[in-house]
Design a protein around this motif. Sequence first.
Motif, mmCIF file in Angstrom:
data_model
loop_
_atom_site.group_PDB
_atom_site.id
_atom_site.type_symbol
_atom_site.label_atom_id
_atom_site.label_comp_id
_atom_site.label_asym_id
_atom_site.label_seq_id
_atom_site.Cartn_x
_atom_site.Cartn_y
_atom_site.Cartn_z
ATOM 1 N N SER A 21 0.829 -1.201 0.000
ATOM 2 C CA SER A 21 0.000 0.000 0.000
ATOM 3 C C SER A 21 0.864 1.253 0.000
ATOM 4 C CB SER A 21 -0.889 0.010 1.247
ATOM 5 O OG SER A 21 -1.600 1.219 1.345
ATOM 6 N N PHE A 22 0.376 2.300 -0.659
ATOM 7 C CA PHE A 22 1.001 3.612 -0.581
ATOM 8 C C PHE A 22 0.424 4.406 0.588
ATOM 9 C CE2 PHE A 22 1.945 2.944 -5.166
ATOM 10 C CZ PHE A 22 3.311 3.149 -5.102
ATOM 11 N N GLN A 106 -3.355 -7.653 -14.742
ATOM 12 C CA GLN A 106 -3.140 -9.093 -14.598
ATOM 13 C C GLN A 106 -3.543 -9.589 -13.210
ATOM 14 O OE1 GLN A 106 0.749 -10.407 -15.992
ATOM 15 N NE2 GLN A 106 0.955 -8.531 -17.178
ATOM 16 N N GLY A 107 -4.256 -8.750 -12.478
ATOM 17 C CA GLY A 107 -4.718 -9.147 -11.148
ATOM 18 C C GLY A 107 -3.818 -8.729 -10.001
ATOM 19 N N HIS A 108 -2.721 -8.057 -10.291
ATOM 20 C CA HIS A 108 -1.810 -7.604 -9.244
ATOM 21 C C HIS A 108 -2.118 -6.145 -8.925
ATOM 22 C CE1 HIS A 108 0.290 -10.624 -11.802
ATOM 23 N NE2 HIS A 108 0.236 -11.242 -10.645
ATOM 24 N N VAL A 109 -2.243 -5.821 -7.638
ATOM 25 C CA VAL A 109 -2.644 -4.474 -7.242
ATOM 26 C C VAL A 109 -1.791 -3.925 -6.109
ATOM 27 C CG1 VAL A 109 -5.031 -4.791 -7.991
ATOM 28 C CG2 VAL A 109 -4.417 -5.254 -5.619
ATOM 29 N N ILE A 110 -1.828 -2.607 -5.993
ATOM 30 C CA ILE A 110 -1.286 -1.873 -4.853
ATOM 31 C C ILE A 110 -2.438 -1.018 -4.346
ATOM 32 C CG2 ILE A 110 0.360 -0.119 -4.076
ATOM 33 C CD1 ILE A 110 2.146 -0.933 -6.457
ATOM 34 N N ARG A 111 -2.662 -1.030 -3.061
ATOM 35 C CA ARG A 111 -3.739 -0.244 -2.464
ATOM 36 C C ARG A 111 -3.261 1.182 -2.145
ATOM 37 N NH1 ARG A 111 -7.482 -3.507 -3.988
ATOM 38 N NH2 ARG A 111 -7.515 -5.527 -2.977
ATOM 39 N N LEU A 112 -4.188 2.109 -2.093
ATOM 40 C CA LEU A 112 -3.929 3.467 -1.652
ATOM 41 C C LEU A 112 -5.238 4.097 -1.211
ATOM 42 C CD1 LEU A 112 -3.697 5.801 -4.689
ATOM 43 C CD2 LEU A 112 -3.459 3.385 -5.034
#
Length: 117
Positions: A21-22, A106-112
Motif C-alpha cells: 500500500s502507498f 493481470q490481477g496484481h494491485v497496490i492499495r492506496l
Amino acid sequence: MSPFIRSDTRRSPPDPDSPTSFGEVRPGQHLSVRGWYYYGGPCDDTGSGAARPTSAGPVNLSLTTSDHRTAALGTAHPTGSNASFVLSVAVPARAPAGPASIGDGQGHVIRLDITAP
C-alpha cells in the motif's frame, strides 16, 4: 516466479490477500510503482539451465477509484534479467477521495487511500 507489483523495494511477491500500500496520497502526487518478473516465456524454476525468457513487453498500469472508474496511469517497459521496472505515476488531479488501487491488468494491485485535496 509470477509477476507482481509493489509500493516498496522488496523483491518478493506480496501476500495475495494483503497487497502492498502507498497509504494516504493526494491528487496530483507522484508515486513509484515497482514490478518484477514480467517474463514473456516459460519459467525455469527447476534450474535446468534453459535460457532465461525475455520480457513480456509493456505493462499498462491503471488506477481504479472509489467510484469504480478506471484511469490509465502509464506504461512500464520491463527490462533486465528480472524483467523489472520502476514507473513514476501521478494520481489524477480529479481523483475522488476514498480507497483506490493501482493495477497491472493481470490481477496484481497496490492499495492506496486518496485524500481530499
